[in-house]
Design a protein around this motif. Sequence first.
Motif, PDB file in Angstrom:
ATOM      1  N   HIS A 114     -24.883   5.956 -35.187  1.00 23.00           N
ATOM      2  CA  HIS A 114     -23.874   5.117 -34.608  1.00 23.00           C
ATOM      3  C   HIS A 114     -24.127   3.617 -34.683  1.00 23.00           C
ATOM      4  CE1 HIS A 114     -19.957   4.889 -32.844  1.00 23.00           C
ATOM      5  NE2 HIS A 114     -20.333   4.196 -31.994  1.00 23.00           N
ATOM      6  N   MET A 166     -24.418  12.659 -33.530  1.00 24.69           N
ATOM      7  CA  MET A 166     -24.613  11.177 -33.128  1.00 24.69           C
ATOM      8  C   MET A 166     -25.827  10.881 -32.509  1.00 24.69           C
ATOM      9  SD  MET A 166     -20.525  10.613 -32.040  1.00 24.69           S
ATOM     10  CE  MET A 166     -20.487   8.982 -32.541  1.00 24.69           C
ATOM     11  N   VAL A 179     -26.809   7.433 -30.979  1.00 24.79           N
ATOM     12  CA  VAL A 179     -26.365   6.237 -30.482  1.00 24.79           C
ATOM     13  C   VAL A 179     -27.436   5.419 -29.838  1.00 24.79           C
ATOM     14  CG1 VAL A 179     -24.617   5.343 -29.111  1.00 24.79           C
ATOM     15  CG2 VAL A 179     -24.063   7.319 -29.967  1.00 24.79           C
TER      16      VAL A 179
END
Length: 817
Positions: free
Chosen positions: A167, A477, A479
């Motif tokens: 991300h 994801m 992050v």
Amino acid sequence: MTETIEKPAGSRVAPSRRSFLKWSGVATGTATLLASSTNLGMPGHGPAAAADGMADADKTVWNACLANCQSRCPLRLQVKDGTVVRILPDNTGSDELGDLQVRACVRGRNQRERIYSPDRLKKPMKRAGERGEDKWEEISWEEAFDTIASEMKRVKENYGNEALWYHYGSGSTGGNITKRGTWPRLLNTYGGYLGQYGDYSTAQITAAYPYFFGDSTSSNSLEDAQFSQLQVMFGNNPLETRMSGGGELGVVQKVRKDFNVKTIVIDPRYSETALAAGDEWVPLRPGTDAALVAGLIHVMIEEGLHDQDFLDKYCVGFDEDHMPDGVPENNSYRAYLEGKGEDGTEKTAEWAADITGVPADRIRQLAREIAGAKPAAITQGWGPQRNATGENSSRAIFLLAAATGNVGIKGGGTGAREGNTTLPVAAFPLFDGEEPPVTTQISCFNWIDAIDHGPEMTATNGGVRGKDRLDVGIKLMVVNASNTLTNQHNDLNKTYETLADTDKCEFIVVIDHQHTDSAKWADILLPSTTNFEEFDMIPGASCGDTGWVIWGQQAIDPLYDTKTGYEMCTEIAKRLGIEEEFTQGRTQEEWRQYLYEQSKEAIPDLPSADELEELGIWRKHADTPFISLKEFREDPEANPMPTDSGKLEIFSKQLYDMNKEWEFDDDLDRLAPLPEQVQTYEDWKAARADGAKYPLQLMGHHYKGRTHSSYANLPRNKEAHPQKAWVNPVDADERGIDNGDFVDVFNDRGRMRIPALVTPRIAPGVVSVPQGAWHDPDKDGIDMGGCVNLLTKYHPSPLAKGNPANTALVEVEKYRG
């Protein structure tokens, strides 16, 4: 038995001194020392103490402020009994250009509150409730690593590497090894991941560059403005966004002091730059820069003030005699100005005044002043392009620099963001080889589309690069040091809805050292060190012509049960069977030495590592200020632009052809071959429509107390820079709002409640809410924190698929509860 932890709602209040010390885990014996060693004006700590620090500190080490303001300021951390007790600024350098002291601003100087914040993440945790519910169970590092490695294997086996997503974010952008690079390297070593282009700050201007210049470029450095007769800044606000003494703030103030160059700031808001470095402020409505430029150039043509010779020799597309082949007549920029184009409207000063809110007489005066200044330094910040038609806003400002003949000369510029001179410091490698193993990319901004309907995204409808369409959506994801998962992404409620569906994005790991709004949406939450708890070699950055290197030392041992990103990735790589490929047999400190040796080859006069450790910061100044496109200006035949024509392309044949092929959901979206004013949704025109439900344009300006959302949770920053909605007195009077009243700022996407700042420093018809405040909803969902992205629209821009945060409409009403 693990404990279920639920963070209390509305916890973004400044903690008391007692609770601050309790939450920070500081021993009682150190409490008095912490309480008395603040940097912010406590008795006994004036200028002399700030210079000398604490005589009885155990050690003073150098590191840096690494949040994304670009300046990379060095900090001297004084440590007593294993605790950082004082933050001191750079004490080297001078007050001269080329040797400016790189003095950190209040954000960097308040790092102690960040290191010992009650929002520090202390142990790895896994989600205990629904995603986003903010309920957690503490787990061991072994369980965390095992789970993440297992999920990476599962997703790769079931969907392929393009289902992995790293991300976008900027919470540690200023670092090198401590930057976000360790996790991309891990993912690339494991076969790659879906890539991204652009960023939330600059997507539209970055996408605009190739269709005007052929590739990315910049303007002259702000240090070069000492040779200008006039400096014009479109939405450029270095005195708030980049407050380093050695970076933009220092250079701008020094050039103004020593050379007294007149400066005009064009911005919807009377910024600190307009106040302290500007001579004149030209307020305009957000998203109307292209209309203002059209009005200016119309006046210049009418009065014979433009540089036709430059346009003839160096540009294509300005008039009918200099157009690309295959384009019908009356598609030149001059035809657009004269009303011979498709819209049939002449772009007079009066036309521009109606759109921009700038009086026609002021437009004429401004046109004469800009055209008459030889040379003029025209730059733009990243505010003008952060709207739904930002690509056109950027290209229009490029055009203004070309139409006045200022490109490629000393004291001039290209109309882009200012350039600089930097040092070629070696960067921690994100992958081995010439390119990453996966070359497919999407815009960093339209990732929620890739979660929601990834296989429907194509090159022509979703900006997919590297292949015709995505095969799979985002399923996992990572992050890291990023609060753009939610807080910094547009339309928070739409974003929450997308992330809540665990059947779409199946696994999210968040790595941070603060419990941000984005952290709530993790499945596994990992507590990282701050950069003050690890080693690095940090390249400095400036808008001037001085580069620097900071030898980042570990000030304290990692607090709580935290780990560095490099440690985390090494452990996961071990479980994936790729440890040796990831680490190349190096520890983090050995990587720093490796990067130093590479940098030494490129910078022969770089001091030794031992000398760098002693110096803390080493700076080098260029012989002459940076001048963009100097070689092209001097000999365009020998040094053509990397465009089809070899020139600056005012009319883009590429965009003209692409517009016939690209697909858009909104009828207002299109790719304009000229840098014209384009109508869009929720713009100035919609705000002024009869019976408009939301008649005020919303923008989010950058704020001195934060760097994006970094530092937004620190009590002293919030006390010094409280969150308020800026409202013009005309709009406030119509609504019965007085300065300091609590107001609701709202639209169909959400509602916030914060104090109003009633001030003539914002253009009429515009409301500005400083961006970056953390979302803090009450039981009714009303945001008491003032997060502007609750109200911004998710609608990626046509070309860049970028962040249009400054294109949104709202209403404001006095809160009477």
